[in-house]
Design a protein around this motif. Structure first.
Motif, PDB file in Angstrom:
ATOM      1  N   LEU A 133       0.838  -1.192   0.000  1.00 21.68           N
ATOM      2  CA  LEU A 133       0.000   0.000   0.000  1.00 21.68           C
ATOM      3  C   LEU A 133       0.875   1.245   0.000  1.00 21.68           C
ATOM      4  CD1 LEU A 133      -2.649  -1.100   2.640  1.00 21.68           C
ATOM      5  CD2 LEU A 133      -2.989  -0.905   0.171  1.00 21.68           C
ATOM      6  N   PRO A 134       0.354   2.367  -0.465  1.00 19.32           N
ATOM      7  CA  PRO A 134       1.141   3.611  -0.414  1.00 19.32           C
ATOM      8  C   PRO A 134       1.534   3.949   1.021  1.00 19.32           C
ATOM      9  CG  PRO A 134      -0.835   3.889  -1.764  1.00 19.32           C
ATOM     10  CD  PRO A 134      -0.968   2.564  -1.088  1.00 19.32           C
ATOM     11  N   ALA A 135       2.721   4.525   1.177  1.00 14.67           N
ATOM     12  CA  ALA A 135       3.204   4.858   2.515  1.00 14.67           C
ATOM     13  C   ALA A 135       2.254   5.791   3.248  1.00 14.67           C
ATOM     14  CB  ALA A 135       4.598   5.486   2.424  1.00 14.67           C
ATOM     15  N   GLU A 136       1.600   6.696   2.497  1.00 15.99           N
ATOM     16  CA  GLU A 136       0.708   7.653   3.150  1.00 15.99           C
ATOM     17  C   GLU A 136      -0.559   6.983   3.675  1.00 15.99           C
ATOM     18  OE1 GLU A 136       0.177   8.165  -1.384  1.00 15.99           O
ATOM     19  OE2 GLU A 136       1.812   7.863   0.055  1.00 15.99           O
ATOM     20  N   TRP A 137      -0.832   5.751   3.266  1.00 17.29           N
ATOM     21  CA  TRP A 137      -1.960   5.009   3.821  1.00 17.29           C
ATOM     22  C   TRP A 137      -1.647   4.432   5.198  1.00 17.29           C
ATOM     23  CZ3 TRP A 137      -5.779   1.885   0.485  1.00 17.29           C
ATOM     24  CH2 TRP A 137      -6.134   2.609  -0.661  1.00 17.29           C
ATOM     25  N   LEU A 138      -0.375   4.273   5.505  1.00 19.51           N
ATOM     26  CA  LEU A 138       0.042   3.643   6.760  1.00 19.51           C
ATOM     27  C   LEU A 138       0.155   4.698   7.854  1.00 19.51           C
ATOM     28  CD1 LEU A 138       2.710   1.199   5.310  1.00 19.51           C
ATOM     29  CD2 LEU A 138       0.246   0.840   5.586  1.00 19.51           C
ATOM     30  N   ASP A 139       0.248   4.241   9.088  1.00 19.23           N
ATOM     31  CA  ASP A 139       0.261   5.148  10.243  1.00 19.23           C
ATOM     32  C   ASP A 139       1.694   5.372  10.699  1.00 19.23           C
ATOM     33  OD1 ASP A 139      -0.280   6.663  12.433  1.00 19.23           O
ATOM     34  OD2 ASP A 139      -1.811   5.340  13.258  1.00 19.23           O
ATOM     35  N   GLY A 140       2.410   6.231   9.956  1.00 14.44           N
ATOM     36  CA  GLY A 140       3.803   6.504  10.285  1.00 14.44           C
ATOM     37  C   GLY A 140       3.972   7.144  11.647  1.00 14.44           C
ATOM     38  N   GLU A 141       3.006   7.968  12.047  1.00 19.31           N
ATOM     39  CA  GLU A 141       3.101   8.613  13.356  1.00 19.31           C
ATOM     40  C   GLU A 141       3.043   7.589  14.474  1.00 19.31           C
ATOM     41  OE1 GLU A 141       0.272  11.707  13.845  1.00 19.31           O
ATOM     42  OE2 GLU A 141       1.002  12.904  12.142  1.00 19.31           O
ATOM     43  N   ALA A 142       2.190   6.586  14.335  1.00 15.87           N
ATOM     44  CA  ALA A 142       2.092   5.549  15.363  1.00 15.87           C
ATOM     45  C   ALA A 142       3.384   4.746  15.458  1.00 15.87           C
ATOM     46  CB  ALA A 142       0.917   4.623  15.066  1.00 15.87           C
ATOM     47  N   VAL A 143       3.999   4.446  14.314  1.00 15.17           N
ATOM     48  CA  VAL A 143       5.263   3.703  14.320  1.00 15.17           C
ATOM     49  C   VAL A 143       6.361   4.533  14.969  1.00 15.17           C
ATOM     50  CG1 VAL A 143       7.030   2.640  12.873  1.00 15.17           C
ATOM     51  CG2 VAL A 143       4.605   2.340  12.304  1.00 15.17           C
ATOM     52  N   ALA A 144       6.454   5.815  14.594  1.00  9.96           N
ATOM     53  CA  ALA A 144       7.479   6.685  15.182  1.00  9.96           C
ATOM     54  C   ALA A 144       7.282   6.830  16.680  1.00  9.96           C
ATOM     55  CB  ALA A 144       7.442   8.056  14.499  1.00  9.96           C
ATOM     56  N   ALA A 145       6.033   6.999  17.117  1.00  6.71           N
ATOM     57  CA  ALA A 145       5.756   7.137  18.552  1.00  6.71           C
ATOM     58  C   ALA A 145       6.123   5.863  19.302  1.00  6.71           C
ATOM     59  CB  ALA A 145       4.284   7.474  18.766  1.00  6.71           C
ATOM     60  N   ALA A 336       4.245  -1.577   8.925  1.00  5.92           N
ATOM     61  CA  ALA A 336       5.503  -1.010   8.427  1.00  5.92           C
ATOM     62  C   ALA A 336       6.399  -2.147   7.949  1.00  5.92           C
ATOM     63  CB  ALA A 336       6.211  -0.196   9.508  1.00  5.92           C
ATOM     64  N   ALA A 337       6.706  -2.136   6.645  1.00  9.73           N
ATOM     65  CA  ALA A 337       7.576  -3.182   6.099  1.00  9.73           C
ATOM     66  C   ALA A 337       8.965  -3.125   6.717  1.00  9.73           C
ATOM     67  CB  ALA A 337       7.669  -3.039   4.581  1.00  9.73           C
ATOM     68  N   ASN A 338       9.427  -1.912   7.050  1.00  6.14           N
ATOM     69  CA  ASN A 338      10.793  -1.748   7.531  1.00  6.14           C
ATOM     70  C   ASN A 338      11.011  -2.288   8.936  1.00  6.14           C
ATOM     71  OD1 ASN A 338      13.389  -0.989   6.965  1.00  6.14           O
ATOM     72  ND2 ASN A 338      13.132   1.134   7.557  1.00  6.14           N
ATOM     73  N   LEU A 339       9.935  -2.543   9.682  1.00  7.70           N
ATOM     74  CA  LEU A 339      10.095  -3.156  10.997  1.00  7.70           C
ATOM     75  C   LEU A 339      10.483  -4.625  10.870  1.00  7.70           C
ATOM     76  CD1 LEU A 339       7.084  -1.644  12.978  1.00  7.70           C
ATOM     77  CD2 LEU A 339       9.503  -1.074  13.223  1.00  7.70           C
ATOM     78  N   ARG A 340      10.114  -5.254   9.746  1.00  9.01           N
ATOM     79  CA  ARG A 340      10.434  -6.665   9.472  1.00  9.01           C
ATOM     80  C   ARG A 340      10.020  -7.563  10.619  1.00  9.01           C
ATOM     81  NH1 ARG A 340       9.522  -7.323   5.514  1.00  9.01           N
ATOM     82  NH2 ARG A 340      10.636  -9.269   5.213  1.00  9.01           N
ATOM     83  N   VAL A 341       8.745  -7.517  10.980  1.00  7.24           N
ATOM     84  CA  VAL A 341       8.222  -8.354  12.061  1.00  7.24           C
ATOM     85  C   VAL A 341       7.140  -9.269  11.491  1.00  7.24           C
ATOM     86  CG1 VAL A 341       7.045  -8.421  14.288  1.00  7.24           C
ATOM     87  CG2 VAL A 341       8.747  -6.643  13.830  1.00  7.24           C
ATOM     88  N   GLY A 342       7.430 -10.557  11.498  1.00  5.96           N
ATOM     89  CA  GLY A 342       6.460 -11.579  11.148  1.00  5.96           C
ATOM     90  C   GLY A 342       6.475 -12.635  12.237  1.00  5.96           C
ATOM     91  N   TYR A 382      -4.486   0.228  16.393  1.00  9.12           N
ATOM     92  CA  TYR A 382      -4.204  -0.520  15.174  1.00  9.12           C
ATOM     93  C   TYR A 382      -5.484  -1.051  14.528  1.00  9.12           C
ATOM     94  CZ  TYR A 382      -2.345  -4.087  12.038  1.00  9.12           C
ATOM     95  OH  TYR A 382      -2.068  -4.857  10.937  1.00  9.12           O
ATOM     96  N   ARG A 383      -6.444  -1.452  15.334  1.00 14.67           N
ATOM     97  CA  ARG A 383      -7.694  -1.972  14.792  1.00 14.67           C
ATOM     98  C   ARG A 383      -8.398  -0.902  13.944  1.00 14.67           C
ATOM     99  NH1 ARG A 383     -10.584  -6.203  16.719  1.00 14.67           N
ATOM    100  NH2 ARG A 383      -9.322  -6.157  18.620  1.00 14.67           N
ATOM    101  N   LYS A 384      -8.454   0.332  14.464  1.00 16.42           N
ATOM    102  CA  LYS A 384      -9.067   1.424  13.712  1.00 16.42           C
ATOM    103  C   LYS A 384      -8.284   1.737  12.446  1.00 16.42           C
ATOM    104  CE  LYS A 384     -12.570   2.546  16.369  1.00 16.42           C
ATOM    105  NZ  LYS A 384     -13.965   2.436  15.880  1.00 16.42           N
ATOM    106  N   HIS A 385      -6.969   1.648  12.545  1.00 17.33           N
ATOM    107  CA  HIS A 385      -6.119   1.877  11.369  1.00 17.33           C
ATOM    108  C   HIS A 385      -6.432   0.848  10.279  1.00 17.33           C
ATOM    109  CE1 HIS A 385      -2.607   2.221   8.809  1.00 17.33           C
ATOM    110  NE2 HIS A 385      -2.204   1.016   9.156  1.00 17.33           N
ATOM    111  N   ALA A 386      -6.558  -0.418  10.664  1.00 18.20           N
ATOM    112  CA  ALA A 386      -6.880  -1.462   9.693  1.00 18.20           C
ATOM    113  C   ALA A 386      -8.255  -1.223   9.075  1.00 18.20           C
ATOM    114  CB  ALA A 386      -6.819  -2.839  10.355  1.00 18.20           C
ATOM    115  N   GLU A 387      -9.204  -0.769   9.880  1.00 17.19           N
ATOM    116  CA  GLU A 387     -10.536  -0.472   9.357  1.00 17.19           C
ATOM    117  C   GLU A 387     -10.479   0.651   8.322  1.00 17.19           C
ATOM    118  OE1 GLU A 387     -12.954   0.431  12.710  1.00 17.19           O
ATOM    119  OE2 GLU A 387     -13.060  -1.651  13.413  1.00 17.19           O
ATOM    120  N   ARG A 388      -9.669   1.662   8.584  1.00 16.74           N
ATOM    121  CA  ARG A 388      -9.551   2.771   7.626  1.00 16.74           C
ATOM    122  C   ARG A 388      -8.955   2.292   6.306  1.00 16.74           C
ATOM    123  NH1 ARG A 388      -7.934   5.577  12.354  1.00 16.74           N
ATOM    124  NH2 ARG A 388      -5.728   5.292  11.815  1.00 16.74           N
ATOM    125  N   MET A 389      -7.937   1.437   6.372  1.00 18.57           N
ATOM    126  CA  MET A 389      -7.345   0.914   5.140  1.00 18.57           C
ATOM    127  C   MET A 389      -8.355   0.094   4.355  1.00 18.57           C
ATOM    128  SD  MET A 389      -3.431  -0.185   6.041  1.00 18.57           S
ATOM    129  CE  MET A 389      -3.932  -1.336   7.308  1.00 18.57           C
TER     130      MET A 389
END
Length: 484
Positions: A133-145, A336-342, A382-389
């Motif tokens: 997905l486009p980066a602007e669709w993701l919650d960069g502020e939540a990841v940074a926080a 966030a793909a860059n976190l590399r968490v699976g 995160y649940r609300k973020h997924a709903e928005r996407m």
């Protein structure tokens, strides 16, 4: 013989530093000196002013100059010579293609070609073949926080290893997340990984040896084909239909090849975004049990599905409860793909073996990334973020499919959820992808999604990357030109 030194040259004009700027004095020095070197105002081999002289001429502390010089050394602009001072280093001559240039397909299109071009940092609007997905669709502020929270609380975690099985609080949180999709897994049954890519590699190494067969859907996620082949495995495709695999062919191939593994997307299959029906799910498990096949369920798109209460979604791991099914998922597509968490969820015994295998291969995965994901999941946003996407994708899916059909593409399996559309162009999409590449656009031809790699008239389109007029102009021009 007298040892003479080159005279020091002015590093930067006086008066360029300001204490009112948002940028620190150290970074101002680094930026200005680096620019003068790049512009060749400071020539290679020139000696920089001493730390004391630089500090005096610019009214800064010696500590500030030391920090700036150290950064310039680290970035390759200066060289430090013991007892002599700091000297300007020669900059390596580099001839690079523009960042947006697309990799030419001189050797023909293949999986590495597509992966390389997906990582070329093209604008997302120019990559309808991308898988994210486009980066602007993701919650960069939540990841940074979350990263700030993690590193502020305990700085020692920046310096030490995590644990091989993964950050325990995250695994406890994943236990709750899996329970929401009716999969029972205790924390000791979960092993964290560097994304689903590593998870697939670990499971394949655990169960297969050179010469063994692995079944995959056809079409399916292309990267695993080459990964499995590199292990010496034979990769065989099972035709994928709108409601799951062709059960007749699955039974035939299982009897013929005696495969060790069958890898499947039950929910939001890549590349069609279709899901496995309940009736077929039971039959897949029956065939797997009959032939001793371990089923590997890749559920990376889990959070893009609205849930069984809205649309049918049957997970094999929920039916089997991890007895003969290994479940994989992660957060690269939605967080966030860059976190590399699976992560992998499996039987207790298999989870222990996989944790040992992970330890022997990589010791641990990134504890920082795992703690950040845990923090985000615990915050409850995160649940609300997924709903928005999901809502954003739902708002454009039907419109995009209608427009694709209007310009001449055929959509046999219109997906009710997810980001992908599997479109029939009626011609070799390798040729279409090469023309798109010449126009600065990245398409994903269908040949790459089959283990056979044979020419295909299908291609995968990401509806989130179909919003640029240039993409539509290209497709209309090419499809209309072919029909004339």
């Amino acid at each position: 013989m007298t040892n003479t030194k080159l005279p020091a040259l002015p590093a930067m004009p006086a008066g360029l530093l300001t204490r009112d700027a948002d940028e620190s004095l150290t970074d101002q020095i680094v930026r200005t000196v680096a620019a003068r070197i790049e512009e060749r105002l400071l020539r290679p081999g020139s000696r920089m002013p001493s730390i004391r002289a630089f500090a005096a001429s610019h009214a800064v502390s010696a500590f500030t100059v030391v920090a700036a010089y150290d950064k310039l050394v680290a970035r390759g602009y200066l060289a430090s010579r013991r007892g002599a001072g700091f000297f300007v280093r020669a900059r390596p001559g580099t001839v690079t293609a523009p960042a947006a240039a697309v990799e030419p397909a001189e050797q023909g299109l293949d999986v590495p070609w597509l992966v390389r071009n997906m990582f070329r940092q093209l604008p997302h609007q120019q990559m309808p073949g991308t898988g994210v997905l486009p980066a602007e669709w993701l919650d960069g502020e939540a990841v940074a926080a979350a990263l700030r929270h993690v590193t502020r609380r305990r700085q020692d975690i920046l310096l030490n290893y995590g644990v091989p099985q993964g950050h325990l609080p995250l695994r406890q949180q994943l236990q709750l997340k899996l329970a929401e999709v009716e999969i029972g897994a205790a924390p000791e049954q979960i092993v964290t990984t560097a994304g689903v890519t590593q998870a697939l590699d670990m499971v394949a190494r655990e169960f297969t040896r050179p010469g063994d067969t692995i079944l995959v859907d056809d079409p399916a996620w292309f990267l695993m084909f080459a990964s499995f082949a590199a292990l010496g495995a034979r990769v065989v495709g099972v035709p994928r239909l709108a409601d799951g695999p062709d059960l007749g062919r699955l039974a035939e191939l299982a009897a013929l090849h005696k495969p060790k593994l069958y890898v499947i997307n039950s929910v939001l299959h890549n590349p069609t975004s279709t899901s496995l029906s309940a009736a077929k799910a039971f039959q897949v498990l029956r065939i797997a049990e009959q032939h001793g096949i371990v089923v590997v369920e890749d559920d990376i798109y889990c959070d893009l599905h609205p849930g069984a209460g809205v649309q049918p979604a049957t997970r094999l791991a929920a039916l089997d409860q991890l007895k003969h099914v290994v479940y994989l998922s992660g957060f690269s597509k939605t967080m966030a793909a860059n976190l590399r968490v699976g992560f992998i969820a499996a039987s207790p015994e298999l989870a222990r073996r996989l944790a040992d295998r992970k330890m022997l291969q990589t010791l641990t995965t990134s504890d920082i990334g795992e703690r950040a994901v845990h923090q985000i999941l615990c915050e409850g946003t995160y649940r609300k973020h997924a709903e928005r996407m999901r809502a954003r994708l739902d708002g454009m899916r039907a419109r995009t499919v209608r427009q694709l059909e209007r310009i001449g593409l055929r959509i046999d399996m219109a997906p009710p959820a997810g980001m992908f559309v599997w479109a029939d162009a009626g011609r070799d999409t390798n040729v279409l992808a090469e023309k798109a590449m010449a126009a600065g656009l990245l398409l994903a031809p269908g040949s790459l999604f089959s283990p056979s790699q044979l020419p295909s008239c299908f291609m995968r389109l990401n509806i989130a990357a179909m919003q640029d007029a240039a993409v539509w102009r290209f497709l209309e021009r090419e499809l209309d030109g072919e029909n004339r």
